[in-house]
Motif scaffolding. Structure first.
Motif, PDB file in Angstrom:
ATOM      1  N   TYR A  72       0.914  -1.256   0.035  1.00  0.00           N
ATOM      2  CA  TYR A  72      -0.117   0.142   0.019  1.00  0.00           C
ATOM      3  C   TYR A  72       0.846   1.296   0.158  1.00  0.00           C
ATOM      4  N   LYS A  73       0.453   2.224  -0.684  1.00  0.00           N
ATOM      5  CA  LYS A  73       0.977   3.489  -0.632  1.00  0.00           C
ATOM      6  C   LYS A  73      -0.094   4.515  -0.348  1.00  0.00           C
ATOM      7  N   THR A  74       0.149   5.750   0.215  1.00  0.00           N
ATOM      8  CA  THR A  74      -0.892   6.735   0.701  1.00  0.00           C
ATOM      9  C   THR A  74      -1.901   6.981  -0.631  1.00  0.00           C
ATOM     10  N   THR A  84      -5.146   5.357  -1.018  1.00  0.00           N
ATOM     11  CA  THR A  84      -6.201   5.427   0.075  1.00  0.00           C
ATOM     12  C   THR A  84      -7.534   5.567  -0.590  1.00  0.00           C
ATOM     13  N   GLU A 123     -10.015  10.609   5.430  1.00  0.00           N
ATOM     14  CA  GLU A 123      -9.012  10.742   6.807  1.00  0.00           C
ATOM     15  C   GLU A 123      -9.105   9.628   7.612  1.00  0.00           C
ATOM     16  N   LYS A 172      -7.530   6.858   5.807  1.00  0.00           N
ATOM     17  CA  LYS A 172      -6.003   6.630   5.938  1.00  0.00           C
ATOM     18  C   LYS A 172      -5.496   6.553   7.385  1.00  0.00           C
ATOM     19  N   ALA A 173      -6.303   6.968   8.347  1.00  0.00           N
ATOM     20  CA  ALA A 173      -5.741   6.719   9.628  1.00  0.00           C
ATOM     21  C   ALA A 173      -5.880   5.440  10.213  1.00  0.00           C
ATOM     22  N   GLU A 229      -2.791   3.745   8.172  1.00  0.00           N
ATOM     23  CA  GLU A 229      -1.348   4.198   8.739  1.00  0.00           C
ATOM     24  C   GLU A 229      -1.085   3.565  10.061  1.00  0.00           C
ATOM     25  N   ASP A 230      -2.204   3.208  10.816  1.00  0.00           N
ATOM     26  CA  ASP A 230      -2.032   2.729  12.115  1.00  0.00           C
ATOM     27  C   ASP A 230      -1.670   1.278  11.860  1.00  0.00           C
ATOM     28  N   THR A 289       0.220  -0.057   9.278  1.00  0.00           N
ATOM     29  CA  THR A 289       1.577   0.029   8.674  1.00  0.00           C
ATOM     30  C   THR A 289       2.535   0.464   9.838  1.00  0.00           C
ATOM     31  N   ASN A 290       2.056   1.342  10.762  1.00  0.00           N
ATOM     32  CA  ASN A 290       3.173   2.138  11.731  1.00  0.00           C
ATOM     33  C   ASN A 290       3.182   0.858  12.726  1.00  0.00           C
TER      34      ASN A 290
END
Length: 168
Positions: free
Chosen positions: A8-10, A13, A39, A42-43, A46-47, A49-50
């Motif tokens: 995945y890349k941003t 999304t 948003e 996306k969050a 990102e959660d 992947t982080n």
């Protein structure tokens, strides 16, 4: 038809959001009632992947036609070797083998991360998804009756499990 599976890349999304929101509105694949905004989605991504969990996409002719991911099954430390996964395919591409490519990749990634167990939670009405998971060796290990309520009816959750290093 060459389908590419990649991380995945941003910029993916919005396409993922479109697939998720379609399923929220038209299926019991997600027990959400309200569509998500950009948003929020996306969050969520990102959660994952982080925390070191993969999010992957299926791409055809530079169009995202499906995605998959996994993350914590539960939040207690002893569950750290167990993950719950999700695989979604665009409504226009269901039945073309994209889900198989995504789930195969997720299983390989989970094994590479040294995980032990992969869980799928599926609405009992979605027998196609149950059969799909059985093709990969997932076994039904439990059903929680009337655990969700959507579209004016009670829904049962089927818990399916794959031991990544052995048999159930």
């Amino acid at each position: 038809m060459e389908i590419k599976i990649r991380a995945y890349k941003t910029e993916d999304t919005q396409a993922i959001l479109d697939i998720i929101n379609y399923n929220i509105l038209h299926s019991t694949a997600l027990y959400d009632y309200n569509i998500r905004n950009y948003e929020q989605q996306k969050a969520i991504l990102e959660d994952k992947t982080n925390k070191g969990f993969p999010v992957i996409v299926a791409e055809l002719n530079e169009e995202i036609i499906g995605f998959g991911m996994y993350s914590e099954f539960r939040f207690r430390e002893a569950y750290k070797f167990t993950v719950e996964h999700s695989v979604y395919v665009s409504e226009n591409h269901i039945g073309k083998g994209i889900g198989k490519l995504l789930l195969s990749e997720l299983i390989q990634l989970a094994k590479a991360q040294g995980l032990h167990t992969m869980i799928g939670v599926i609405d009992s009405e979605n027998q196609g998804s149950v059969a799909f998971h059985e093709q990969f060796g997932f076994k039904t290990v439990g059903i929680i009756k009337e655990s969700g309520y959507k579209f004016d009816r009670w829904l049962d959750s089927v818990f399916m499990q794959l031991l990544l290093k052995g048999e159930i």
